[in-house]
Design a protein around this motif. Sequence first.
Motif, PDB file in Angstrom:
ATOM      1  N   LYS A 160      25.075  59.599  39.869  1.00  0.00           N
ATOM      2  CA  LYS A 160      26.005  60.726  39.941  1.00  0.00           C
ATOM      3  C   LYS A 160      25.722  61.588  41.172  1.00  0.00           C
ATOM      4  O   LYS A 160      26.639  61.967  41.910  1.00  0.00           O
ATOM      5  CB  LYS A 160      25.914  61.574  38.683  1.00  0.00           C
ATOM      6  N   LYS A 161      24.455  61.902  41.377  1.00  0.00           N
ATOM      7  CA  LYS A 161      24.092  62.739  42.527  1.00  0.00           C
ATOM      8  C   LYS A 161      24.549  62.101  43.831  1.00  0.00           C
ATOM      9  O   LYS A 161      25.107  62.771  44.709  1.00  0.00           O
ATOM     10  CB  LYS A 161      22.585  62.957  42.556  1.00  0.00           C
ATOM     11  N   THR A 162      24.346  60.798  43.944  1.00  0.00           N
ATOM     12  CA  THR A 162      24.681  60.109  45.185  1.00  0.00           C
ATOM     13  C   THR A 162      26.185  60.070  45.433  1.00  0.00           C
ATOM     14  O   THR A 162      26.652  60.358  46.543  1.00  0.00           O
ATOM     15  CB  THR A 162      24.110  58.678  45.174  1.00  0.00           C
ATOM     16  N   ILE A 163      26.974  59.732  44.415  1.00  0.00           N
ATOM     17  CA  ILE A 163      28.423  59.663  44.665  1.00  0.00           C
ATOM     18  C   ILE A 163      29.026  61.050  44.857  1.00  0.00           C
ATOM     19  O   ILE A 163      29.997  61.213  45.596  1.00  0.00           O
ATOM     20  CB  ILE A 163      29.181  58.892  43.571  1.00  0.00           C
ATOM     21  N   ASP A 164      28.463  62.071  44.220  1.00  0.00           N
ATOM     22  CA  ASP A 164      28.943  63.436  44.459  1.00  0.00           C
ATOM     23  C   ASP A 164      28.737  63.806  45.924  1.00  0.00           C
ATOM     24  O   ASP A 164      29.645  64.344  46.582  1.00  0.00           O
ATOM     25  CB  ASP A 164      28.203  64.432  43.562  1.00  0.00           C
ATOM     26  N   LEU A 165      27.556  63.533  46.441  1.00  0.00           N
ATOM     27  CA  LEU A 165      27.263  63.832  47.846  1.00  0.00           C
ATOM     28  C   LEU A 165      28.222  63.075  48.766  1.00  0.00           C
ATOM     29  O   LEU A 165      28.732  63.631  49.750  1.00  0.00           O
ATOM     30  CB  LEU A 165      25.825  63.442  48.177  1.00  0.00           C
ATOM     31  N   PHE A 166      28.480  61.828  48.443  1.00  0.00           N
ATOM     32  CA  PHE A 166      29.311  60.989  49.301  1.00  0.00           C
ATOM     33  C   PHE A 166      30.770  61.431  49.298  1.00  0.00           C
ATOM     34  O   PHE A 166      31.375  61.651  50.365  1.00  0.00           O
ATOM     35  CB  PHE A 166      29.198  59.534  48.842  1.00  0.00           C
ATOM     36  N   PHE A 167      31.361  61.582  48.119  1.00  0.00           N
ATOM     37  CA  PHE A 167      32.790  61.880  48.058  1.00  0.00           C
ATOM     38  C   PHE A 167      33.122  63.334  48.389  1.00  0.00           C
ATOM     39  O   PHE A 167      34.294  63.660  48.598  1.00  0.00           O
ATOM     40  CB  PHE A 167      33.361  61.482  46.699  1.00  0.00           C
ATOM     41  N   GLU A 168      32.138  64.175  48.491  1.00  0.00           N
ATOM     42  CA  GLU A 168      32.367  65.516  49.031  1.00  0.00           C
ATOM     43  C   GLU A 168      32.542  65.469  50.541  1.00  0.00           C
ATOM     44  O   GLU A 168      33.041  66.421  51.149  1.00  0.00           O
ATOM     45  CB  GLU A 168      31.179  66.427  48.692  1.00  0.00           C
ATOM     46  N   ARG A 169      32.158  64.349  51.157  1.00  0.00           N
ATOM     47  CA  ARG A 169      32.149  64.238  52.615  1.00  0.00           C
ATOM     48  C   ARG A 169      33.108  63.180  53.160  1.00  0.00           C
ATOM     49  O   ARG A 169      33.351  63.130  54.362  1.00  0.00           O
ATOM     50  CB  ARG A 169      30.717  63.919  53.080  1.00  0.00           C
ATOM     51  N   ILE A 170      33.638  62.334  52.291  1.00  0.00           N
ATOM     52  CA  ILE A 170      34.521  61.248  52.720  1.00  0.00           C
ATOM     53  C   ILE A 170      35.864  61.373  52.005  1.00  0.00           C
ATOM     54  O   ILE A 170      35.926  61.608  50.802  1.00  0.00           O
ATOM     55  CB  ILE A 170      33.875  59.879  52.420  1.00  0.00           C
ATOM     56  N   ASP A 171      36.950  61.184  52.755  1.00  0.00           N
ATOM     57  CA  ASP A 171      38.291  61.384  52.201  1.00  0.00           C
ATOM     58  C   ASP A 171      38.789  60.189  51.393  1.00  0.00           C
ATOM     59  O   ASP A 171      39.484  60.362  50.389  1.00  0.00           O
ATOM     60  CB  ASP A 171      39.283  61.664  53.340  1.00  0.00           C
ATOM     61  N   GLU A 329      21.041  60.714  55.563  1.00  0.00           N
ATOM     62  CA  GLU A 329      20.752  61.507  54.376  1.00  0.00           C
ATOM     63  C   GLU A 329      21.904  62.492  54.189  1.00  0.00           C
ATOM     64  O   GLU A 329      22.082  63.424  54.971  1.00  0.00           O
ATOM     65  CB  GLU A 329      19.417  62.234  54.533  1.00  0.00           C
ATOM     66  N   LEU A 330      22.696  62.271  53.171  1.00  0.00           N
ATOM     67  CA  LEU A 330      23.959  62.988  53.007  1.00  0.00           C
ATOM     68  C   LEU A 330      23.771  64.494  52.834  1.00  0.00           C
ATOM     69  O   LEU A 330      24.606  65.288  53.284  1.00  0.00           O
ATOM     70  CB  LEU A 330      24.728  62.406  51.815  1.00  0.00           C
ATOM     71  N   GLU A 331      22.702  64.903  52.194  1.00  0.00           N
ATOM     72  CA  GLU A 331      22.473  66.334  51.981  1.00  0.00           C
ATOM     73  C   GLU A 331      22.293  67.103  53.279  1.00  0.00           C
ATOM     74  O   GLU A 331      22.469  68.327  53.300  1.00  0.00           O
ATOM     75  CB  GLU A 331      21.243  66.538  51.092  1.00  0.00           C
ATOM     76  N   LYS A 332      21.952  66.411  54.357  1.00  0.00           N
ATOM     77  CA  LYS A 332      21.725  67.080  55.637  1.00  0.00           C
ATOM     78  C   LYS A 332      23.023  67.402  56.376  1.00  0.00           C
ATOM     79  O   LYS A 332      23.004  68.016  57.441  1.00  0.00           O
ATOM     80  CB  LYS A 332      20.809  66.221  56.506  1.00  0.00           C
ATOM     81  N   ILE A 333      24.163  66.929  55.823  1.00  0.00           N
ATOM     82  CA  ILE A 333      25.469  67.203  56.441  1.00  0.00           C
ATOM     83  C   ILE A 333      26.260  68.127  55.528  1.00  0.00           C
ATOM     84  O   ILE A 333      26.421  67.849  54.340  1.00  0.00           O
ATOM     85  CB  ILE A 333      26.275  65.903  56.653  1.00  0.00           C
ATOM     86  N   PHE A 339      33.312  67.173  61.511  1.00  0.00           N
ATOM     87  CA  PHE A 339      32.751  66.410  62.617  1.00  0.00           C
ATOM     88  C   PHE A 339      31.371  65.867  62.261  1.00  0.00           C
ATOM     89  O   PHE A 339      31.011  64.764  62.654  1.00  0.00           O
ATOM     90  CB  PHE A 339      32.685  67.278  63.881  1.00  0.00           C
ATOM     91  N   GLY A 340      30.615  66.627  61.495  1.00  0.00           N
ATOM     92  CA  GLY A 340      29.330  66.134  61.019  1.00  0.00           C
ATOM     93  C   GLY A 340      29.500  64.958  60.079  1.00  0.00           C
ATOM     94  O   GLY A 340      28.775  63.959  60.152  1.00  0.00           O
ATOM     95  N   CYS A 341      30.491  65.048  59.198  1.00  0.00           N
ATOM     96  CA  CYS A 341      30.776  63.955  58.258  1.00  0.00           C
ATOM     97  C   CYS A 341      31.256  62.703  58.985  1.00  0.00           C
ATOM     98  O   CYS A 341      31.146  61.586  58.469  1.00  0.00           O
ATOM     99  CB  CYS A 341      31.819  64.398  57.228  1.00  0.00           C
TER     100      CYS A 341
END
Length: 378
Positions: A160-171, A329-333, A339-341
């Motif tokens: 859950k933590k990983t996909i939350d981080l990912f889909f907050e940054r990818i459309d 490391e997704l948390e760093k963006i 532009f960071g994403c």
Amino acid sequence: MRSDLGKLTEDWNGLESIVLYGAGIVGGICKSLFERVDLKIPFVIDRNPKKQGTEWRGIPIISYEEAAPRLKGQKIVVMAGHTAYGDIAHFLTEQGMEEFRDFCNVGHFMSEWLWTAKQMNCVFHVDMTITTKCTLNCRHCNLFIPYHKEHVNFTFEEMKKTIDLFFERIDFVTYFGLIGGETFLNPDLEKFIIYLGENYRKQIGKITVITNGTVTPAESLLQAIKKYDMYLSISDYTNIVPYEKKMEQLVEKAKEYGIDYYRNPSIVWTDFGFPEHPFKRTPEQLEEHLKSCRPNWNALHDGKFYYCNVSWCAEQSGRFKLQGEDYIELEKISPDDKFGCRSIVELSRGTSSFCRICGGCGADNTSYVVTGEQMERR
């Protein structure tokens, strides 16, 4: 990390329409995305005579010969996977076309054009390994399962933590694969599928659950797979390992619940070399190899995004150490930093330090092996 983005010629800017090459699954998945960005599709090219003269999602399907006089000013997006794209690209090149000027593959189009035109960060194919436990022990497994020092189920909270981080940054992601090991061995799979379906289904074209068909899942898990319109990809090794009865039970359950599935017969496997006899490529040899092997599947694990799922598996086995540029490391963006994403998308079209020693899945790897051959467990 070297990205293959930035290759489309300037006249791709401002497109209002595209021509699709291939009237199959990939196009169907992406059609809603194209509609969201107001891209018109006047016709679809397909080499299958049975499809020509029919319609795809209400759009006419025609042969290349019929399409040729109508291609002036049009760009072609090839809706095909890794191997098929190479064949189609070769055909189009023979017709006098040039890659990235006249045509490109759908993964490249999504990653580059949608950013340039719409500031959308899109990735074509991401796999998430939810378990390294497996009912089989295949000698040439591309997850290197027999060589892992320990095998684990990843927990719901970890996933859950990983996909939350990912889909907050990818459309948008075209394919999202849940893989193993044997996926149905993870006791948190049902809970995770429900969470993924409830929260991120609109950001994903197709969610695939991959299984080897040795485990029949619970009724409630099958109901969840059906509810969120997920696809079941069943790898069939019954010509090597005798588990036909279990395979038939799963197929019957898929039919009973109306789940879209494909029973994948023993596909051709090649030897990646690692870990027993890894390749030792020179920089020049690596450059040639990368022209052939551009895997579509990235990886998502433990809050990190990786260029290649195979490279993550090599590290997970404990027999290879990835470099810092091989993952993000997704948390760093910040999710608010478009532009960071963008760096995630760039890595999705990049390379990995593992490429130097991996046989890969390109046409240059002709070390064919027996699919599904079993090893004794260590």
